[in-house]
Motif scaffolding. Structure first.
Motif, PDB file in Angstrom:
ATOM      1  N   ARG A 145      12.330  -7.137   3.952  1.00  0.00           N
ATOM      2  CA  ARG A 145      11.577  -5.938   3.032  1.00  0.00           C
ATOM      3  C   ARG A 145      11.778  -4.741   3.633  1.00  0.00           C
ATOM      4  O   ARG A 145      12.091  -3.379   2.885  1.00  0.00           O
ATOM      5  N   ILE A 146      11.641  -4.515   5.125  1.00  0.00           N
ATOM      6  CA  ILE A 146      11.657  -3.136   5.856  1.00  0.00           C
ATOM      7  C   ILE A 146      13.218  -2.703   5.599  1.00  0.00           C
ATOM      8  O   ILE A 146      13.541  -1.434   5.190  1.00  0.00           O
ATOM      9  N   THR A 147      14.009  -3.405   6.070  1.00  0.00           N
ATOM     10  CA  THR A 147      15.639  -3.183   5.710  1.00  0.00           C
ATOM     11  C   THR A 147      15.907  -3.035   4.362  1.00  0.00           C
ATOM     12  O   THR A 147      16.529  -1.709   4.158  1.00  0.00           O
ATOM     13  N   ALA A 148      15.391  -3.764   3.595  1.00  0.00           N
ATOM     14  CA  ALA A 148      15.884  -3.152   1.995  1.00  0.00           C
ATOM     15  C   ALA A 148      15.345  -1.892   1.524  1.00  0.00           C
ATOM     16  O   ALA A 148      15.858  -1.082   1.141  1.00  0.00           O
ATOM     17  N   LEU A 149      13.990  -1.695   1.925  1.00  0.00           N
ATOM     18  CA  LEU A 149      13.229  -0.573   1.162  1.00  0.00           C
ATOM     19  C   LEU A 149      13.834   0.740   1.948  1.00  0.00           C
ATOM     20  O   LEU A 149      13.980   1.711   1.270  1.00  0.00           O
ATOM     21  N   THR A 150      13.991   0.721   3.230  1.00  0.00           N
ATOM     22  CA  THR A 150      14.462   1.797   4.015  1.00  0.00           C
ATOM     23  C   THR A 150      15.863   2.192   3.470  1.00  0.00           C
ATOM     24  O   THR A 150      16.427   3.485   3.432  1.00  0.00           O
ATOM     25  N   MET A 151      16.724   1.186   3.472  1.00  0.00           N
ATOM     26  CA  MET A 151      17.998   1.431   2.932  1.00  0.00           C
ATOM     27  C   MET A 151      17.921   1.725   1.447  1.00  0.00           C
ATOM     28  O   MET A 151      18.733   3.067   1.130  1.00  0.00           O
ATOM     29  N   LEU A 152      17.362   1.264   0.712  1.00  0.00           N
ATOM     30  CA  LEU A 152      17.360   1.887  -0.692  1.00  0.00           C
ATOM     31  C   LEU A 152      16.743   3.457  -0.891  1.00  0.00           C
ATOM     32  O   LEU A 152      16.994   4.221  -1.454  1.00  0.00           O
ATOM     33  N   ALA A 153      15.692   3.512  -0.037  1.00  0.00           N
ATOM     34  CA  ALA A 153      15.299   5.178   0.091  1.00  0.00           C
ATOM     35  C   ALA A 153      16.163   6.079   0.664  1.00  0.00           C
ATOM     36  O   ALA A 153      16.459   7.109   0.304  1.00  0.00           O
ATOM     37  N   GLY A 154      17.143   5.620   1.613  1.00  0.00           N
ATOM     38  CA  GLY A 154      18.060   6.404   2.213  1.00  0.00           C
ATOM     39  C   GLY A 154      19.414   6.604   1.340  1.00  0.00           C
ATOM     40  O   GLY A 154      20.269   7.372   1.913  1.00  0.00           O
ATOM     41  N   ALA A 155      19.835   5.563   0.550  1.00  0.00           N
ATOM     42  CA  ALA A 155      21.176   5.379   0.085  1.00  0.00           C
ATOM     43  C   ALA A 155      21.264   6.605  -0.712  1.00  0.00           C
ATOM     44  O   ALA A 155      22.532   7.119  -0.826  1.00  0.00           O
ATOM     45  N   GLY A 185       9.737   5.009   3.268  1.00  0.00           N
ATOM     46  CA  GLY A 185      10.536   6.167   2.421  1.00  0.00           C
ATOM     47  C   GLY A 185      11.068   7.004   3.610  1.00  0.00           C
ATOM     48  O   GLY A 185      12.042   7.329   3.596  1.00  0.00           O
ATOM     49  N   MET A 186      10.179   7.553   4.328  1.00  0.00           N
ATOM     50  CA  MET A 186      10.315   8.508   5.339  1.00  0.00           C
ATOM     51  C   MET A 186      11.292   7.869   6.371  1.00  0.00           C
ATOM     52  O   MET A 186      12.287   8.625   6.917  1.00  0.00           O
ATOM     53  N   LEU A 187      11.120   6.560   6.771  1.00  0.00           N
ATOM     54  CA  LEU A 187      11.915   5.861   7.841  1.00  0.00           C
ATOM     55  C   LEU A 187      13.516   5.867   7.303  1.00  0.00           C
ATOM     56  O   LEU A 187      14.655   5.815   7.866  1.00  0.00           O
ATOM     57  N   GLY A 188      13.684   5.632   5.901  1.00  0.00           N
ATOM     58  CA  GLY A 188      14.741   5.389   5.249  1.00  0.00           C
ATOM     59  C   GLY A 188      15.510   6.603   5.214  1.00  0.00           C
ATOM     60  O   GLY A 188      16.571   6.766   5.506  1.00  0.00           O
ATOM     61  N   LEU A 189      14.758   7.774   5.092  1.00  0.00           N
ATOM     62  CA  LEU A 189      15.538   9.079   4.911  1.00  0.00           C
ATOM     63  C   LEU A 189      15.901   9.438   6.477  1.00  0.00           C
ATOM     64  O   LEU A 189      16.911   9.758   6.441  1.00  0.00           O
ATOM     65  N   VAL A 190      15.300   9.058   7.403  1.00  0.00           N
ATOM     66  CA  VAL A 190      15.625   9.473   8.738  1.00  0.00           C
ATOM     67  C   VAL A 190      16.720   8.327   9.303  1.00  0.00           C
ATOM     68  O   VAL A 190      17.579   8.915   9.977  1.00  0.00           O
ATOM     69  N   THR A 223      14.015   3.075  14.927  1.00  0.00           N
ATOM     70  CA  THR A 223      13.725   1.918  15.612  1.00  0.00           C
ATOM     71  C   THR A 223      12.117   1.762  15.858  1.00  0.00           C
ATOM     72  O   THR A 223      11.581   0.631  15.881  1.00  0.00           O
ATOM     73  N   VAL A 224      11.834   2.801  16.410  1.00  0.00           N
ATOM     74  CA  VAL A 224      10.303   2.887  16.767  1.00  0.00           C
ATOM     75  C   VAL A 224       9.340   2.782  15.658  1.00  0.00           C
ATOM     76  O   VAL A 224       8.255   2.162  15.556  1.00  0.00           O
ATOM     77  N   GLY A 225       9.606   3.520  14.680  1.00  0.00           N
ATOM     78  CA  GLY A 225       9.051   3.219  13.424  1.00  0.00           C
ATOM     79  C   GLY A 225       8.770   1.830  12.834  1.00  0.00           C
ATOM     80  O   GLY A 225       7.898   1.437  12.463  1.00  0.00           O
ATOM     81  N   PRO A 246       0.786  -1.002   0.124  1.00  0.00           N
ATOM     82  CA  PRO A 246       0.009  -0.032  -0.058  1.00  0.00           C
ATOM     83  C   PRO A 246       1.008   1.391  -0.074  1.00  0.00           C
ATOM     84  O   PRO A 246       2.060   1.144   0.597  1.00  0.00           O
ATOM     85  N   TRP A 247       0.250   2.354  -0.568  1.00  0.00           N
ATOM     86  CA  TRP A 247       1.202   3.410  -0.804  1.00  0.00           C
ATOM     87  C   TRP A 247       1.482   4.139   0.424  1.00  0.00           C
ATOM     88  O   TRP A 247       2.789   4.470   0.674  1.00  0.00           O
ATOM     89  N   ARG A 248       0.563   4.144   1.344  1.00  0.00           N
ATOM     90  CA  ARG A 248       0.931   4.648   2.883  1.00  0.00           C
ATOM     91  C   ARG A 248       2.142   3.801   3.388  1.00  0.00           C
ATOM     92  O   ARG A 248       2.777   4.445   4.107  1.00  0.00           O
ATOM     93  N   VAL A 249       2.291   2.471   3.394  1.00  0.00           N
ATOM     94  CA  VAL A 249       3.168   1.870   4.003  1.00  0.00           C
ATOM     95  C   VAL A 249       4.728   2.239   3.142  1.00  0.00           C
ATOM     96  O   VAL A 249       5.543   2.497   3.954  1.00  0.00           O
ATOM     97  N   LEU A 250       4.509   2.212   1.846  1.00  0.00           N
ATOM     98  CA  LEU A 250       5.800   2.559   1.217  1.00  0.00           C
ATOM     99  C   LEU A 250       6.375   4.043   1.392  1.00  0.00           C
ATOM    100  O   LEU A 250       7.313   4.227   1.772  1.00  0.00           O
TER     101      LEU A 250
END
Length: 302
Positions: free
Chosen positions: A194-204, A83-88, A180-182, A75-79
């Motif tokens: 999936r959380i690790t991968a998508l947040t890392m790709l968003a922040g990289a 994405g925000m968690l990756g940036l932070v 962490t709380v996110g 879902p786009w809300r989860v994405l």
């Protein structure tokens, strides 16, 4: 399934489990990584090291995700949240931490990082994604005191010349607490991988671009095998593997308890520096280590 923090995740079991053993492994990896990074930074500038490390890690993480789980729509809300968690948790955290270290002392950074478990617990409780109990709070207090003793033995500096670095380290602590709380607030609807991968790709991208000028200025021929191996190791083990284990453990035992184990990182770092660099630990550090271990044990009480 909603990602709202309105419903508190079930309290994690207090018995020692495979998740606790896994997070202890992460503590060992992150603690020893300080020495690995310090050796590599003797050859590679910090921003260049960070940029190349994250480029390698993000590619490896994407390949791992596609190989293990493939692409699955979310879902786009989860994405958006990922994405925000990756940036932070990646872009802001990494930049704040590496620039903070460059502008303050190792002792100061260690003292300031000691507040992270408290930030995680307070933020988790405020957002309703974490239940705090007396043993956990008491154990966390004891462990943080021990962590402060471990790093205080190195002699923190409180001069005005470290204020910028100290401020950036505190920003990094806040970023890691939010990340962490996110993760915990997502519950189990998204896998840890999936959380690790998508947040890392968003922040990289932000991390890689921030260090791109330093990478372009590198004299690649002057970089020896050990420094190159340090970059690859630091990307694949402390980042890819350990971030995955961290996310999975936070989902299973909670953000506060997982963060409590992080107080053991200075112990491993001190022991590694002793064995590799001959930096003998002091009696004060030994007392701090005992308090940290005692705090973790106390947190398991009923």
């Amino acid at each position: 399934m909603s990602t709202s923090a309105a419903s508190v995740p079930a309290a994690p079991p207090r018995a020692f489990s495979a998740s606790d053993l896994a997070i202890l492994g992460v503590v060992v990896v992150w603690g020893t990584n300080y020495t690995v990074v310090k050796e590599a930074l003797g050859v590679i500038p910090p921003l260049a090291f960070m940029s190349v490390r994250f480029a390698v890690a993000s590619v490896a993480m994407a390949v791992l995700l596609l190989a293990v789980e493939g692409w699955k729509p979310l879902p786009w809300r989860v994405l958006f949240k990922l994405g925000m968690l990756g940036l932070v948790g990646n872009t802001a955290y990494q930049l704040s931490f590496i620039l903070g270290l460059a502008n303050t002392t190792a002792a100061n950074s260690g003292m300031l990082v000691a507040v992270t478990p408290v930030l995680v617990a307070a933020l988790g409780a405020a957002l309703g994604v974490e239940r705090l109990n007396r043993p956990l709070v008491m154990g966390m207090s004891l462990a943080v005191m021990g962590m402060l003793l471990v790093v205080a033995a190195r002699g923190p500096s409180l001069g005005t010349d470290t204020r910028l670095g100290d401020g950036l380290i505190l920003v990094a602590c806040v970023c890691w607490a939010i990340y962490t709380v996110g993760i915990r607030s997502l519950g189990n609807e998204v896998s840890a991988l999936r959380i690790t991968a998508l947040t890392m790709l968003a922040g990289a991208p932000g991390v890689v671009l921030a260090g791109a000028p330093a990478v372009l200025a590198l004299d690649v021929g002057s970089i020896g095998f050990s420094a190159r191996a340090g970059v690859v190791y630091s990307a694949l083990i402390p980042l890819v593997l350990s971030y995955f284990i961290w996310g999975r453990t936070v989902q299973q035992v909670g953000s506060a308890r997982a963060s409590l184990y992080n107080t053991g990182v200075p112990i491993v770092a001190a022991l590694t520096a002793w064995g590799v660099r001959g930096e003998r630990p002091t009696l004060l550090q030994g007392l701090g280590a005992a308090l940290i271990i005692g705090g973790v044990v106390l947190s398991r009480g009923k």
